[in-house]
Design a protein around this motif. Sequence first.
Motif, PDB file in Angstrom:
ATOM      1  N   MET A   1       0.846  -1.168   0.000  1.00  0.00           N
ATOM      2  CA  MET A   1       0.000   0.000   0.000  1.00  0.00           C
ATOM      3  C   MET A   1       0.894   1.234   0.000  1.00  0.00           C
ATOM      4  SD  MET A   1      -3.170   1.090   2.499  1.00  0.00           S
ATOM      5  CE  MET A   1      -3.477  -0.605   2.841  1.00  0.00           C
ATOM      6  N   VAL A   3       0.943   5.763   0.056  1.00  0.00           N
ATOM      7  CA  VAL A   3       0.181   6.909   0.553  1.00  0.00           C
ATOM      8  C   VAL A   3       0.593   8.159  -0.212  1.00  0.00           C
ATOM      9  CG1 VAL A   3       1.795   7.481   2.419  1.00  0.00           C
ATOM     10  CG2 VAL A   3      -0.591   8.146   2.614  1.00  0.00           C
ATOM     11  N   CYS A  44      -4.661  12.785   3.183  1.00  0.00           N
ATOM     12  CA  CYS A  44      -3.819  11.617   2.910  1.00  0.00           C
ATOM     13  C   CYS A  44      -4.676  10.554   2.248  1.00  0.00           C
ATOM     14  CB  CYS A  44      -3.218  11.064   4.192  1.00  0.00           C
ATOM     15  SG  CYS A  44      -2.037  12.178   4.967  1.00  0.00           S
ATOM     16  N   TRP A  46      -4.552   6.667   1.056  1.00  0.00           N
ATOM     17  CA  TRP A  46      -3.887   5.385   1.030  1.00  0.00           C
ATOM     18  C   TRP A  46      -4.454   4.630  -0.159  1.00  0.00           C
ATOM     19  CZ3 TRP A  46      -4.337   8.123   5.410  1.00  0.00           C
ATOM     20  CH2 TRP A  46      -3.258   8.115   6.278  1.00  0.00           C
TER      21      TRP A  46
END
Length: 57
Positions: A1, A3, A44, A46
């Motif tokens: 993942m 960000v 943010c 993700w």
Amino acid sequence: MKVKAISSPDPRLLEQELNQWLEDNRWVKIVNVTQSTGQTHLVCLWYEEPNVPVLGG
């Protein structure tokens, strides 16, 4: 993942940059979004990239 963090003291500029990033990266899967506001605004994202082979490599 992965960000992606985008911040700006001006929420209009933040919205423009966020919308441009989302348009340029339509192929990512957004997993989570958080937002914080103070003297500056912070978003943010993700996200996950699709598991596809790289072309022309």
